[in-house]
Design a protein around this motif. Structure first.
Motif, PDB file in Angstrom:
ATOM      1  N   ASP A 135      42.713  30.922  34.721  1.00 20.43           N
ATOM      2  CA  ASP A 135      43.041  30.517  36.081  1.00 20.43           C
ATOM      3  C   ASP A 135      43.902  29.250  36.079  1.00 20.43           C
ATOM      4  N   ARG A 136      43.589  28.335  35.166  1.00 18.92           N
ATOM      5  CA  ARG A 136      44.348  27.079  35.100  1.00 18.92           C
ATOM      6  C   ARG A 136      45.758  27.280  34.550  1.00 18.92           C
ATOM      7  N   HIS A 137      45.958  28.333  33.756  1.00 21.90           N
ATOM      8  CA  HIS A 137      47.239  28.506  33.065  1.00 21.90           C
ATOM      9  C   HIS A 137      47.831  29.895  33.299  1.00 21.90           C
ATOM     10  N   HIS A 138      47.499  30.506  34.402  1.00 18.91           N
ATOM     11  CA  HIS A 138      47.886  31.905  34.634  1.00 18.91           C
ATOM     12  C   HIS A 138      49.385  32.110  34.601  1.00 18.91           C
TER      13      HIS A 138
ATOM     14  N   ASP B 296      33.147  38.532  32.389  1.00 18.06           N
ATOM     15  CA  ASP B 296      32.953  38.955  33.784  1.00 18.06           C
ATOM     16  C   ASP B 296      34.198  39.742  34.190  1.00 18.06           C
ATOM     17  N   TRP B 297      34.175  41.050  33.910  1.00 20.98           N
ATOM     18  CA  TRP B 297      35.374  41.855  34.114  1.00 20.98           C
ATOM     19  C   TRP B 297      35.801  41.959  35.581  1.00 20.98           C
ATOM     20  N   PRO B 298      34.873  42.095  36.545  1.00 19.62           N
ATOM     21  CA  PRO B 298      35.325  42.080  37.941  1.00 19.62           C
ATOM     22  C   PRO B 298      36.028  40.773  38.321  1.00 19.62           C
ATOM     23  N   ALA B 299      35.502  39.633  37.843  1.00 14.56           N
ATOM     24  CA  ALA B 299      36.161  38.356  38.119  1.00 14.56           C
ATOM     25  C   ALA B 299      37.518  38.284  37.427  1.00 14.56           C
ATOM     26  N   TRP B 300      37.593  38.825  36.221  1.00 14.22           N
ATOM     27  CA  TRP B 300      38.850  38.834  35.464  1.00 14.22           C
ATOM     28  C   TRP B 300      39.924  39.637  36.199  1.00 14.22           C
ATOM     29  N   ILE B 301      39.571  40.825  36.653  1.00 12.19           N
ATOM     30  CA  ILE B 301      40.580  41.663  37.303  1.00 12.19           C
ATOM     31  C   ILE B 301      40.958  41.104  38.678  1.00 12.19           C
ATOM     32  N   ARG B 302      40.016  40.439  39.344  1.00 18.28           N
ATOM     33  CA  ARG B 302      40.365  39.772  40.607  1.00 18.28           C
ATOM     34  C   ARG B 302      41.344  38.631  40.369  1.00 18.28           C
ATOM     35  N   LEU B 303      41.147  37.905  39.288  1.00 13.60           N
ATOM     36  CA  LEU B 303      42.069  36.825  38.957  1.00 13.60           C
ATOM     37  C   LEU B 303      43.475  37.377  38.724  1.00 13.60           C
TER      38      LEU B 303
END
Length: 317
Positions: free
Chosen positions: A225-228, A270-277
């Motif tokens: 998230d910090r370096h997307h 946390d794959w749901p959080a990953w794909i939301r990101l």
């Protein structure tokens, strides 16, 4: 179709480095088989990638590297034709030379690394890829003597080289993506933040590996998230948790990692959080479903794709 047009799925060939897949009893025996019958070896790999349902191939170390591919199929065009015949794309290539280079601050060592990277970049470009994933130098075992701190000065020297290497690759039409390899100087959150600060975002990009970030004791969702904006490719892999802080970092470190990796969806990511990101940051590109040395890689990759399609792509869309 292993894609929703914005996310494309591939596999790193390290996934096929399990003796059980080849019906042998050791890694050395796999190398022996590759040397003895290279065409049968590579045909089996590419056929297996095709059967798994992904469309991308990431090359890695020998016997799965670019030089082996050229020797096996006679030329760059010959290898590219074998990929195309199976509906596959060369998405990227892994460059492991930094990890093995030791002290690469010497000018002659840097010239040798840049020469190797230039030749690799020309191969990647000729095969239609524009991403070179690069492993960072390893850290020192905790408590080892004499102590070598990974402080600002050491990080700056490494970053300066990466900037120059990234600019060299850019001139050849290829982008450098640093891989978050556990126990390297680019995996734990603080180390990633430091290297991202010191490198030029125009020339040094990022390939986060979700499992390696967890093994290093950090959170892949928070970190990316910090370096997307630096992410141009990602390795999607799961892990059961962090490794002990005093894990020996030596030639066996990659073997020590393997018990901490697990099947897709069975670990701490946390794959749901990953794909939301990825959705919220509008990430588009390659997602490498990597499994370190899977005994049944075709089944495991196919199962991972099923989970992605059923549980994650609806969120991403």
């Amino acid at each position: 179709m292993a894609s929703d047009d914005r996310l494309r799925f591939g596999v790193d060939l390290v996934t096929f480095f399990h003796p059980g897949f080849w019906g042998v009893d050791s890694h050395d025996a796999i190398v022996g088989r590759a040397r003895a019958a290279p065409r049968a070896f590579w045909d089996k790999i590419l056929d297996s990638v095709q059967a798994s349902g992904v469309t991308g191939v990431e090359l890695t170390f020998s016997p799965f590297n670019w030089q082996d591919a050229i020797k096996t199929y006679g030329s760059i065009d010959g290898f590219a034709a074998e990929l195309a015949r199976r509906g596959l794309t060369l998405c990227s290539g892994f460059f492991a030379e930094l990890e093995a280079a030791g002290d690469f601050t010497a000018p002659e060592a840097q010239r040798a690394l840049i020469d190797k990277a230039e030749r690799y970049a020309d191969f990647l470009k000729a095969c239609g890829s524009d991403i070179m994933v690069i492993g960072a130098p390893l850290r020192q075992t905790l408590g080892a003597q004499p102590v070598q701190f990974h402080d600002f000065d050491r990080a700056k020297a490494i970053a300066d080289f990466l900037n120059r290497l990234g600019a060299t690759l850019h001139a050849r039409g290829v982008r450098l993506a640093l891989h978050t390899e556990a126990h390297s100087i680019f995996a734990a959150a603080r180390d990633v933040d430091l290297m991202m600060l010191l490198t030029d975002p125009a020339y040094v990009h990022m390939c986060p590996d979700t499992a390696h970030i967890i093994v290093a004791g950090s959170d892949p969702v928070q970190l990316v998230d910090r370096h997307h904006e630096r992410m141009i490719i990602a390795h999607w892999k799961d892990a059961v948790g962090p490794m002990p802080a005093d894990t020996p970092i030596d030639k066996q470190i990659h073997e020590r990692h393997q018990p901490y990796f697990c099947g897709f969806g069975l670990g701490r990511v946390d794959w749901p959080a990953w794909i939301r990101l990825l959705r919220d940051k509008a990430y588009e590109g390659w997602a490498i479903l990597e499994l370190d040395a899977a005994p049944d890689p075709v089944r495991d990759i196919a199962n991972g794709l099923t989970l992605v399609r059923q549980a994650l792509l609806p969120i991403y869309r």
